[in-house]
Design a protein around this motif. Sequence first.
Motif, short mmCIF file in Angstrom:
data_model
loop_
_atom_site.label_atom_id
_atom_site.label_comp_id
_atom_site.label_asym_id
_atom_site.label_seq_id
_atom_site.Cartn_x
_atom_site.Cartn_y
_atom_site.Cartn_z
N UNK A 173 -12.90 -37.75 56.46
CA UNK A 173 -12.48 -38.29 55.16
C UNK A 173 -13.42 -37.89 54.03
N UNK A 174 -14.71 -37.80 54.33
CA UNK A 174 -15.68 -37.48 53.28
C UNK A 174 -15.43 -36.10 52.69
N UNK A 175 -15.15 -35.12 53.54
CA UNK A 175 -14.88 -33.77 53.04
C UNK A 175 -13.50 -33.69 52.39
N UNK A 176 -12.54 -34.42 52.92
CA UNK A 176 -11.20 -34.44 52.32
C UNK A 176 -11.29 -34.96 50.89
N UNK A 177 -12.06 -36.02 50.69
CA UNK A 177 -12.24 -36.59 49.35
C UNK A 177 -13.04 -35.65 48.45
N UNK A 178 -14.07 -35.04 49.02
CA UNK A 178 -14.93 -34.15 48.23
C UNK A 178 -14.14 -32.97 47.65
N UNK A 179 -13.23 -32.42 48.46
CA UNK A 179 -12.45 -31.27 48.00
C UNK A 179 -11.10 -31.66 47.40
N UNK A 180 -10.90 -32.98 47.28
CA UNK A 180 -9.70 -33.52 46.60
C UNK A 180 -8.40 -33.02 47.24
N UNK A 181 -8.35 -33.08 48.57
CA UNK A 181 -7.16 -32.65 49.29
C UNK A 181 -6.16 -33.81 49.37
N UNK A 182 -4.92 -33.53 48.96
CA UNK A 182 -3.89 -34.57 48.91
C UNK A 182 -2.82 -34.41 49.98
N UNK A 197 -1.45 -31.90 53.68
CA UNK A 197 -1.84 -30.99 54.75
C UNK A 197 -0.63 -30.17 55.21
N UNK A 198 -0.84 -28.94 55.65
CA UNK A 198 -2.12 -28.21 55.59
C UNK A 198 -2.38 -27.70 54.18
N UNK A 199 -3.65 -27.46 53.87
CA UNK A 199 -4.05 -26.92 52.57
C UNK A 199 -5.12 -25.86 52.82
N UNK A 200 -5.07 -24.79 52.05
CA UNK A 200 -6.05 -23.71 52.17
C UNK A 200 -6.74 -23.51 50.83
N UNK A 201 -8.05 -23.46 50.87
CA UNK A 201 -8.85 -23.29 49.66
C UNK A 201 -9.84 -22.16 49.86
N UNK A 202 -9.93 -21.27 48.86
CA UNK A 202 -10.94 -20.21 48.88
C UNK A 202 -12.03 -20.55 47.87
N UNK A 203 -13.27 -20.42 48.30
CA UNK A 203 -14.41 -20.71 47.45
C UNK A 203 -15.27 -19.46 47.35
N UNK A 204 -15.62 -19.07 46.12
CA UNK A 204 -16.42 -17.86 45.90
C UNK A 204 -17.54 -18.16 44.91
N UNK A 205 -18.55 -17.27 44.94
CA UNK A 205 -19.66 -17.40 44.01
C UNK A 205 -20.91 -17.95 44.67
N UNK A 206 -22.07 -17.59 44.13
CA UNK A 206 -23.35 -18.01 44.70
C UNK A 206 -23.49 -19.53 44.74
N UNK A 207 -22.87 -20.21 43.76
CA UNK A 207 -22.94 -21.66 43.70
C UNK A 207 -21.59 -22.29 44.06
N UNK A 208 -20.74 -21.52 44.73
CA UNK A 208 -19.41 -21.98 45.12
C UNK A 208 -18.65 -22.51 43.92
#
Length: 276
Positions: A152-161, A163-174
């Motif tokens: 749940x902590x990561x689901x809330x952190x990435x604001x996922x509402x 499923x399934x959901x796919x997110x790409x994160x890029x950059x030195x600081x994400x």
Amino acid sequence: RDSAVSSLWFFKEDSSADDKFLKVYNQVATELKGMAKVCALSCTDFPVFCEKSGVKETPAVMIYPTNPMPAFLYEGKLETKGISSKIARFIPDFSTKLTKDNVDVFMTTDPSKPKVLLFSNKKSPPTIWKALSSETVFKRTVKFGFVSEEDKELIDRFKIKKFPAVLMVRGAKAETKENYKGEMTFSALKEWVNLHSESGMGDKIVGAGAREESVEEAKPWLVQEVPELTVKSHNDICFKGDGLCVIYMKEGDITTAETDMLSGLSKKFTSQLSDR
């Protein structure tokens, strides 16, 4: 066999059983297209090879896992579901199961590599996710993460509402985030990920002591809401940056309430202090 799972259907040209099995095997090939090598060989044309492979009657399916696992004859029912499931079981999984304890290290190790996260209501990665993570180029150039709905902590952190959901994160600081909006198929996901995959990423270097090291080390503090000031992190967080640096000192680990308080304080003054 070093990079992909394969299956081989042994058949005879004049066999009615093989004619009937053709539809089943074509369905297997369709389901696993791009994820496994689904092949066929005529025992009418190559009887010696079939004999050496231990094939006494057809249809017969041999499964070849990645090295060093040995090949074996499939012994289940000659049905699409059973064969596909058996092949899929041996597709290597190079994705990382993410939790609150390892997510920050995952996000900041090898910052030039895109991080692709699957949020799922399942407990383990699906076949297409395993296949993407073990794809010849992607396993060197992209990092795949898997987050279960239970975290749940990561689901809330990435604001996922949903499923399934796919997110790409890029950059030195994400700092760059992109949600996938296409079809949840292997080919569609592969095409999308490939847009940000570059050959040569993830290579290793050998230092003077002959120890192989990653070019890009983890910096978890770059993605933490309230980063901890340490010997390794102090330059990135405070002393080599611009603007005002506020340091909160206490004994022991920071609590959730303290994190929320400091985060709120940062947002309150960011607009006034940024770029000074």
